[in-house]
Design a protein around this motif. Sequence first.
Motif, PDB file in Angstrom:
ATOM      1  N   ALA A 141       1.934   7.652  10.949  1.00 33.64           N
ATOM      2  CA  ALA A 141       1.971   8.156   9.547  1.00 33.64           C
ATOM      3  C   ALA A 141       2.694   6.544   8.795  1.00 33.64           C
ATOM      4  CB  ALA A 141       2.840   9.400   8.887  1.00 33.64           C
ATOM      5  N   THR A 142       2.854   5.814   7.647  1.00 32.25           N
ATOM      6  CA  THR A 142       3.476   5.567   6.518  1.00 32.25           C
ATOM      7  C   THR A 142       3.573   6.382   5.318  1.00 32.25           C
ATOM      8  OG1 THR A 142       1.518   3.745   8.226  1.00 32.25           O
ATOM      9  CG2 THR A 142       3.318   2.639   5.628  1.00 32.25           C
ATOM     10  N   ALA A 143       5.208   5.658   5.205  1.00 31.04           N
ATOM     11  CA  ALA A 143       5.566   6.348   3.719  1.00 31.04           C
ATOM     12  C   ALA A 143       6.386   4.986   2.928  1.00 31.04           C
ATOM     13  CB  ALA A 143       6.759   7.270   3.582  1.00 31.04           C
ATOM     14  N   PRO A 198       8.060  11.212  14.510  1.00 26.25           N
ATOM     15  CA  PRO A 198       9.087  10.590  15.084  1.00 26.25           C
ATOM     16  C   PRO A 198       8.906   9.392  15.216  1.00 26.25           C
ATOM     17  CG  PRO A 198       8.473  12.796  16.753  1.00 26.25           C
ATOM     18  CD  PRO A 198       7.220  12.108  15.373  1.00 26.25           C
ATOM     19  N   GLY A 199       7.768   8.323  15.151  1.00 23.95           N
ATOM     20  CA  GLY A 199       7.524   7.100  14.821  1.00 23.95           C
ATOM     21  C   GLY A 199       6.470   6.804  13.392  1.00 23.95           C
ATOM     22  N   ARG A 246       4.369  -1.594  -1.021  1.00 20.06           N
ATOM     23  CA  ARG A 246       3.179  -2.530  -0.162  1.00 20.06           C
ATOM     24  C   ARG A 246       2.100  -0.567   0.254  1.00 20.06           C
ATOM     25  NH1 ARG A 246      -0.379  -4.305   2.548  1.00 20.06           N
ATOM     26  NH2 ARG A 246      -0.454  -4.514   4.567  1.00 20.06           N
ATOM     27  N   LEU A 247       2.887   0.625   0.236  1.00 17.80           N
ATOM     28  CA  LEU A 247       2.311   1.371   0.465  1.00 17.80           C
ATOM     29  C   LEU A 247       1.377   1.539  -0.632  1.00 17.80           C
ATOM     30  CD1 LEU A 247       2.485   4.424   2.211  1.00 17.80           C
ATOM     31  CD2 LEU A 247       4.024   5.265   0.055  1.00 17.80           C
ATOM     32  N   LYS A 248       1.273   1.244  -1.946  1.00 17.47           N
ATOM     33  CA  LYS A 248       0.406   1.595  -3.287  1.00 17.47           C
ATOM     34  C   LYS A 248      -0.455   0.141  -2.252  1.00 17.47           C
ATOM     35  CE  LYS A 248       2.249   0.340  -6.574  1.00 17.47           C
ATOM     36  NZ  LYS A 248       3.638   0.447  -8.007  1.00 17.47           N
ATOM     37  N   VAL A 283       2.856   9.860   1.497  1.00 16.24           N
ATOM     38  CA  VAL A 283       2.904   9.502   3.277  1.00 16.24           C
ATOM     39  C   VAL A 283       1.384   9.297   3.312  1.00 16.24           C
ATOM     40  CG1 VAL A 283       2.217  12.039   3.818  1.00 16.24           C
ATOM     41  CG2 VAL A 283       2.973  10.416   5.376  1.00 16.24           C
ATOM     42  N   LEU A 284       1.021   8.066   4.290  1.00 15.99           N
ATOM     43  CA  LEU A 284      -0.618   7.787   4.482  1.00 15.99           C
ATOM     44  C   LEU A 284      -0.375   7.960   5.971  1.00 15.99           C
ATOM     45  CD1 LEU A 284      -3.552   5.830   3.607  1.00 15.99           C
ATOM     46  CD2 LEU A 284      -2.026   3.704   4.171  1.00 15.99           C
TER      47      LEU A 284
END
Length: 126
Positions: free
Chosen positions: A67-69, A86-87, A95-97, A118-119
């Motif tokens: 996951a990326t936020a 946790p990771g 950058r998320l956009k 969240v991605l």
Amino acid sequence: MKKAGILNRHLAGALAELGHGHEVLVCDAGMPIPDGPRLADLAFRAGVPSFAEVLDGLLAELVVEGATAARELEGAHRTLLEDRFPGLTLVPHERLKELSAGARLVVRTGEARPYANVLLRCGVFF
């Protein structure tokens, strides 16, 4: 008729088409929706449905390997994501956009608090 899980037929169908490595953006009502990804727009009113309830519903149905936020995320939503992932990778919101353009699916919530995005990267169940 389904009796459990995600009942929205458009969202349930889109989830069934996901495979290993595909990405799903779960976003607040204000996140710009990129051209390209399939959109399941669940937003009804400000705050409805919430980011947390949509995320938990998706996590009950998906295998997520990452996951990326946005780094700017603070408070309850940051805690929510760090508890579930946790990771968790944090990147600048801009950058998320950019990354969201590569998502296979975007699920828009009614969340009205900033940076509740969240991605998710899909994994496999075996």
